[in-house]
Motif scaffolding. Structure first.
Motif, PDB file in Angstrom:
ATOM      1  N   VAL A 124     -17.475  22.381  -5.073  1.00 15.17           N
ATOM      2  CA  VAL A 124     -18.121  23.458  -4.318  1.00 15.17           C
ATOM      3  C   VAL A 124     -19.218  24.082  -5.177  1.00 15.17           C
ATOM      4  O   VAL A 124     -19.028  24.293  -6.379  1.00 15.17           O
ATOM      5  CB  VAL A 124     -17.102  24.548  -3.912  1.00 15.17           C
ATOM      6  CG1 VAL A 124     -17.812  25.720  -3.236  1.00 15.17           C
ATOM      7  CG2 VAL A 124     -16.034  23.976  -3.000  1.00 15.17           C
TER       8      VAL A 124
ATOM      9  N   TRP B  56     -21.335  28.735   5.210  1.00 13.25           N
ATOM     10  CA  TRP B  56     -21.335  27.502   4.441  1.00 13.25           C
ATOM     11  C   TRP B  56     -22.552  26.654   4.754  1.00 13.25           C
ATOM     12  O   TRP B  56     -22.964  26.529   5.907  1.00 13.25           O
ATOM     13  CB  TRP B  56     -20.064  26.697   4.717  1.00 13.25           C
ATOM     14  CG  TRP B  56     -18.856  27.284   4.078  1.00 13.25           C
ATOM     15  CD1 TRP B  56     -17.926  28.101   4.655  1.00 13.25           C
ATOM     16  CD2 TRP B  56     -18.448  27.127   2.712  1.00 13.25           C
ATOM     17  NE1 TRP B  56     -16.962  28.469   3.741  1.00 13.25           N
ATOM     18  CE2 TRP B  56     -17.255  27.874   2.532  1.00 13.25           C
ATOM     19  CE3 TRP B  56     -18.962  26.425   1.625  1.00 13.25           C
ATOM     20  CZ2 TRP B  56     -16.585  27.941   1.315  1.00 13.25           C
ATOM     21  CZ3 TRP B  56     -18.302  26.486   0.409  1.00 13.25           C
ATOM     22  CH2 TRP B  56     -17.122  27.230   0.260  1.00 13.25           C
TER      23      TRP B  56
ATOM     24  N   GLU C 141     -24.841  22.959   3.048  1.00 12.34           N
ATOM     25  CA  GLU C 141     -24.627  21.721   2.293  1.00 12.34           C
ATOM     26  C   GLU C 141     -25.800  21.482   1.368  1.00 12.34           C
ATOM     27  O   GLU C 141     -26.954  21.563   1.780  1.00 12.34           O
ATOM     28  CB  GLU C 141     -24.462  20.527   3.239  1.00 12.34           C
ATOM     29  CG  GLU C 141     -24.122  19.233   2.497  1.00 12.34           C
ATOM     30  CD  GLU C 141     -23.807  18.081   3.429  1.00 12.34           C
ATOM     31  OE1 GLU C 141     -24.499  17.044   3.325  1.00 12.34           O
ATOM     32  OE2 GLU C 141     -22.885  18.226   4.249  1.00 12.34           O
TER      33      GLU C 141
ATOM     34  N   PRO D 130     -20.324  21.020  -0.191  1.00  7.49           N
ATOM     35  CA  PRO D 130     -20.345  22.345   0.430  1.00  7.49           C
ATOM     36  C   PRO D 130     -20.895  23.401  -0.509  1.00  7.49           C
ATOM     37  O   PRO D 130     -20.667  23.368  -1.719  1.00  7.49           O
ATOM     38  CB  PRO D 130     -18.875  22.606   0.763  1.00  7.49           C
ATOM     39  CG  PRO D 130     -18.100  21.692  -0.117  1.00  7.49           C
ATOM     40  CD  PRO D 130     -18.961  20.485  -0.328  1.00  7.49           C
ATOM     41  N   CYS D 131     -21.621  24.327   0.065  1.00  8.67           N
ATOM     42  CA  CYS D 131     -22.319  25.343  -0.719  1.00  8.67           C
ATOM     43  C   CYS D 131     -22.171  26.692  -0.027  1.00  8.67           C
ATOM     44  O   CYS D 131     -22.376  26.802   1.188  1.00  8.67           O
ATOM     45  CB  CYS D 131     -23.784  24.934  -0.832  1.00  8.67           C
ATOM     46  SG  CYS D 131     -24.897  26.253  -1.260  1.00  8.67           S
ATOM     47  N   LEU D 132     -21.795  27.724  -0.776  1.00  6.06           N
ATOM     48  CA  LEU D 132     -21.580  29.061  -0.222  1.00  6.06           C
ATOM     49  C   LEU D 132     -22.542  30.065  -0.854  1.00  6.06           C
ATOM     50  O   LEU D 132     -22.440  30.363  -2.040  1.00  6.06           O
ATOM     51  CB  LEU D 132     -20.142  29.516  -0.475  1.00  6.06           C
ATOM     52  CG  LEU D 132     -19.763  30.885   0.103  1.00  6.06           C
ATOM     53  CD1 LEU D 132     -19.830  30.855   1.634  1.00  6.06           C
ATOM     54  CD2 LEU D 132     -18.366  31.305  -0.362  1.00  6.06           C
TER      55      LEU D 132
ATOM     56  N   ASP E  59     -16.337  36.940   1.024  1.00  3.95           N
ATOM     57  CA  ASP E  59     -16.868  35.644   0.591  1.00  3.95           C
ATOM     58  C   ASP E  59     -15.981  35.015  -0.478  1.00  3.95           C
ATOM     59  O   ASP E  59     -15.784  33.790  -0.502  1.00  3.95           O
ATOM     60  CB  ASP E  59     -18.295  35.804   0.057  1.00  3.95           C
ATOM     61  CG  ASP E  59     -19.259  36.246   1.143  1.00  3.95           C
ATOM     62  OD1 ASP E  59     -18.907  36.131   2.334  1.00  3.95           O
ATOM     63  OD2 ASP E  59     -20.361  36.719   0.794  1.00  3.95           O
TER      64      ASP E  59
ATOM     65  N   ARG F 193     -11.305  27.706   0.909  1.00  2.51           N
ATOM     66  CA  ARG F 193     -11.924  26.368   0.932  1.00  2.51           C
ATOM     67  C   ARG F 193     -11.348  25.490  -0.175  1.00  2.51           C
ATOM     68  O   ARG F 193     -11.082  24.296   0.038  1.00  2.51           O
ATOM     69  CB  ARG F 193     -13.441  26.509   0.771  1.00  2.51           C
ATOM     70  CG  ARG F 193     -14.215  25.201   0.895  1.00  2.51           C
ATOM     71  CD  ARG F 193     -14.136  24.649   2.310  1.00  2.51           C
ATOM     72  NE  ARG F 193     -14.912  23.452   2.493  1.00  2.51           N
ATOM     73  CZ  ARG F 193     -16.028  23.387   3.218  1.00  2.51           C
ATOM     74  NH1 ARG F 193     -16.506  24.473   3.808  1.00  2.51           N
ATOM     75  NH2 ARG F 193     -16.669  22.250   3.383  1.00  2.51           N
TER      76      ARG F 193
END
Length: 256
Positions: free
Chosen positions: A190, A215, A217, A222-224, A245, A252
């Motif tokens: 992540v 979220w 990509e 996956p990128c937050l 968050d 996740r």
């Protein structure tokens, strides 16, 4: 006999420099960046070489250098040798990373501040201390040897911009190939983008209040996006969203 300078005049000059943004001395003798290094003899340059230098694309050079970096240590050394981004001239240290390279979570911040520049590590000032508390609240720690609970931290820019100003688009473009290679080498599960600058660099968009918590990509993972801790220090009311968050990040990781 030369007259001694008036102390009041010296103080006035120092006050004037402080108002211009000079917040710390970097050496006893000021460096003129607009003249050639007097320690090196000026060499004759062929016209073809001059034209080649003018035509050099700093982003293409960065991309080639990044591709040739086979390890994190190679990448650190390569970035230290990159001379197209002038930020290195005013920085004390190249701020490369902190944390566990085998961590599941990689945090991408914006740029070093004063404390980071002095210590050569990302997120060690007030914002970094808040980040450590935020991570600790969900059982994570940059110093943990366990990849499950550890984090790996870096920035879009490895050098501190003058007076902590925002990075320019050109500076971000030059560093982006190194950032992408950095992500490839760490290969986290992540990626967390802290703040507007990292979102602009990796997603091509700003507006962290709209992006956070949703979220995305990046590079197939996956990128937050999240609020930068420095933003939370200025806007404590946003800590509720930041906590949400963090819980989303934890959920996740548990789900994968």
């Amino acid at each position: 006999m030369m007259a001694m300078p008036d102390p009041n005049d010296i103080k006035a000059l120092l006050d004037w420099q402080a108002e211009l943004g000079a917040d710390e001395p970097l050496g006893e003798v000021p460096a003129n960046r607009y003249v050639a290094d007097p320690g090196h003899q000026k060499a004759e340059v062929a016209p073809q070489a001059t034209q080649s230098a003018i035509a050099t694309d700093p982003v293409s050079v960065a991309a080639e250098m990044a591709r040739e970096s086979a390890s994190l240590e190679d990448l650190r050394q390569t970035m230290g040798e990159y001379r197209h981004c002038d930020l290195y001239k005013g920085a004390r240290n190249l701020v490369f990373c902190d944390g566990q390279p085998q961590a599941r979570v990689m945090i991408l911040g914006e740029a070093p501040g004063r404390e980071e520049d002095v210590q050569g590590k990302p997120f060690v000032g007030r914002a970094g201390q808040l980040l450590d508390k935020m991570l600790g609240a969900i059982g994570m720690d940059r110093a943990s040897p366990d990849p499950q609970s550890a984090v790996y931290i870096t920035n879009v820019l490895p050098w501190r911009p003058p007076q902590n100003r925002e990075p320019t688009p050109d500076e971000m473009a030059m560093m982006l190939p190194f950032v992408k290679r950095h992500i490839e080498l760490v290969d986290p599960d992540v990626l967390v983008l802290m703040g507007n600058v990292s979102c602009q660099a990796m997603l091509g968009r700003k507006g962290i209040t709209r992006l956070r918590g949703n979220w995305q990509e990046v590079s197939g993972r996956p990128c937050l996006p999240m609020f930068h801790p420095a933003y939370l220090l200025r806007n404590p009311h946003a800590k509720r969203e930041a906590w949400a968050d963090l819980l989303e990040l934890k959920a996740r990781l548990l789900a994968e």
